[in-house]
Design an enzyme around this catalytic site. Sequence first.
Site, mmCIF file in Angstrom:
data_model
loop_
_atom_site.group_PDB
_atom_site.id
_atom_site.type_symbol
_atom_site.label_atom_id
_atom_site.label_comp_id
_atom_site.label_asym_id
_atom_site.label_seq_id
_atom_site.Cartn_x
_atom_site.Cartn_y
_atom_site.Cartn_z
ATOM 1 N N GLU A 108 0.806 -1.224 0.000
ATOM 2 C CA GLU A 108 0.000 0.000 0.000
ATOM 3 C C GLU A 108 0.840 1.276 0.000
ATOM 4 O OE1 GLU A 108 -0.650 -2.629 1.875
ATOM 5 O OE2 GLU A 108 -2.772 -3.161 1.676
ATOM 6 N N MET A 131 23.998 9.358 2.655
ATOM 7 C CA MET A 131 23.850 10.643 3.325
ATOM 8 C C MET A 131 24.122 10.518 4.827
ATOM 9 S SD MET A 131 23.515 13.782 2.810
ATOM 10 C CE MET A 131 22.620 14.410 1.390
ATOM 11 N N PHE A 187 -11.672 -7.549 13.405
ATOM 12 C CA PHE A 187 -10.560 -7.977 12.550
ATOM 13 C C PHE A 187 -10.222 -6.890 11.531
ATOM 14 C CE2 PHE A 187 -9.019 -10.195 8.678
ATOM 15 C CZ PHE A 187 -7.780 -10.576 9.191
ATOM 16 N N GLN A 188 -8.950 -6.545 11.451
ATOM 17 C CA GLN A 188 -8.427 -5.515 10.546
ATOM 18 C C GLN A 188 -9.087 -4.151 10.773
ATOM 19 O OE1 GLN A 188 -8.309 -7.127 6.490
ATOM 20 N NE2 GLN A 188 -6.233 -7.845 6.923
ATOM 21 N N LYS A 228 -17.726 -1.030 5.531
ATOM 22 C CA LYS A 228 -18.094 -2.032 4.540
ATOM 23 C C LYS A 228 -19.600 -2.032 4.263
ATOM 24 C CE LYS A 228 -16.951 -6.747 3.191
ATOM 25 N NZ LYS A 228 -16.267 -7.987 3.595
#
Lengths: 583, 190
Positions: free
Chosen positions: A68, A493, A130-131, A180
């Site tokens: 993602e 760097m 969940f999630q 959802k």
Amino acid sequence: MERDKQTQPVITPTANKETLSGSEILIRALVAEGVDTVFGYPGGAIMPVFDALYDHKERIKHILVRHEQGAVHAAQGYARVSEKVGVALVTSGPGATNAITGITDAMMDSTPMVVISGQVVSSLLGTDAFQEADVIGVTQPITKWVYQVRRAEDIAWAVSRAFHIAASGRPGPVVLDIAKDAQVNSCDFSYERTTFLRSYQPIPDPEEDKIQMAAEVINSAKKPFALVGQGVILGNAEEELIAFLEKGGIPFGSTILGLSAVPTDHPLNMGMLGMHGNVSPNIKTNECDVLIAIGMRFDDRVTGDLKTYAKQAKVIHFDIDPAELDKNVKTTVKVVGDAKQTLPLVTKQMEQRAHPEWLAEFDTYYQKEYDHIIKKELYPESGEIKMGEVVHKVTEATNNEAICVTDVGQHQMMSTRYFKYTKSRSMVTSGGLGTMGFGLPAGIGAKYGAPDREVCIFVGDGGLQMTMHEFGTIMDYGVNVKIILLNNNFLGMVRQWQELFFDERYSETQMKNPDFIKVADAYGIKGKKVTKREELDDAIKEMLDHDGSYLLEVVVETKGMVYPMVPAGGSISNIMLGNGYSL
Amino acid sequence: MNDNKTLYTITIFSENTVGVLNQITTIFTRRQLNIETLSVSPSAIEGIHKFTITTFTNDEEVMKKLVRLIDKRVDILKAYYNTDEDLVHQELALYKLSTEKVMEHGSIEYFVRKYNVRILEVSVDCVVFLKAGHFDETQGLFEELSSTIGVLQFVRSGRIAITKSKVERLSDMLAKREEQKSLLLATQQI
């Protein structure tokens, strides 16, 4: 950002209401906002939307990234080159939290983006389902606006607001967290684009007296100097800026995000500002009598120590965001508004001027920088390959017309210093947040945002490995990007700072790297590793001639340094030139 | 701790949407400012909420920046700050005392007269006082009650305040926005 410049909607606002599922409404709303490309990754809580997307493949191209973070950076790259709003589509919980870095990056760099995340069913909200993650709570401080949609009825409205807010005024990321059940339930659909919110005024009204005052101060200047930021590019005010600068005979330096607003070879262009910027614009910031900041925010990497910053100068600040005025640097004249409107108003009241002696002073410093740094970096005759010379050869080989995308680190500074621009929106880099791993996915997004342009992605060996999985996306869709890996087998760097400020104690910066060419090969990306200077030109030509993605790995000097350098927190007048030289 | 610091009152009007308070407090946190008091309620205008927040700082610049950052949030209609001189402000305090101790002490007339206390409840167990006033006044009563009768429970509300000036900032702003809206709609129709 002019939203109207986006593709005209295929589906026009419907007078006749239809009953549709929330997911179908979401897709139609996106189409109505002119969205044709979405970067995303499916998962449980966003599956109804992906299901609806399946019916609209012709209208909305979905690019399946490999993580993602890649989706969000790709959306950023897309937005930065295309003037459109980037869109990322992710699932709830880990999908959304993986997007956080890119959202923060977009906030710091004012990138218009709408991130749509799935969320658990509304009845389960707050139950550690969940999630489930508190996406609203997490993203509120790092977004321009967030909204949690819990009813199908609110989707069209929320999308319309999201795009208005993301694109207007000072752009920024917006998150829509859609439960959802809102995706599944049905309701009537009609769409209306948002153009007005009473609590949000994207472009403050210009103040006539400030415009006049700004023009007077500029007319009185003997040594004017301008700082050009990304606000000019975001406001499509490049022409207005050039007219302004040319009329006043005003030399300027660019912030890292302001690069490419004006072509590199413009006679008033003195280069880049800041820590690794050019010498003359930094020095002259502290010697000018009038400092004109346009669409920039006086970041600490630009100003160094504020106590010694431009104290001698009257400061005029043009910005669309009133919260930026007087935030870091106290200004004499504040010109709020859209630079596209305010610059011409000021220009009109300005006198035609030239400051040849003042301009000549910049040349002296440029010459010093050229002799001590640029010449050695771009045209070395012996020794290991230098980063600067690779960037220089690539930009020349593309006729200075390519889009330069970078990751973060030494190669980023070298790319921003030595890549040249002939067109606006040619620099895509993570400025404010300094996100390693940005380059590869942002480059993929940039290619979708500007398919007709060559996209050159400069990455280091550290940053590439943070998002190297996006080779998969490149393979899957045959994305034609040219990846130039400047490999010093170090986190360069950080190593540079360790050398300068930590007694050469190279704590955890040396890397044992994989065979990058083999990795690329596994993904069907053609590649070549170059270790000798004499092979470089041919390899670059081969890369650019190749019809498709290409990884050019150049093994560069292990302990290269980026100079000039203004040490963090120091005065921008104290510039290290390297090799014991200073000004 | 707050020596040499000024108490500022920040007034914020927002749309009545979820999570506005979170957006506001985040800005205080990032700027390292402690919220002294906070009061939130629906404003006189339907659908608009009013926040009154007090905080100490020794630098007015900090307040200017804070208010601009709050004002910048999309859901915020208007934010401004004032010092006490510009305001009529008030806090409420409730004091729960043991009825037995009050009886032992004797008269409560003294408190009613001196502090203008209102008595909200008298029962077998407790007596509840209400006092409205500035912080010093509610605090003064608390201290005197503590040292004489003893206080079982004490609670003080956040500050509420209105400005003394003639200008009604929110309604002016809303009127201006309405004007801008009609102008915008008119240009869109062209």
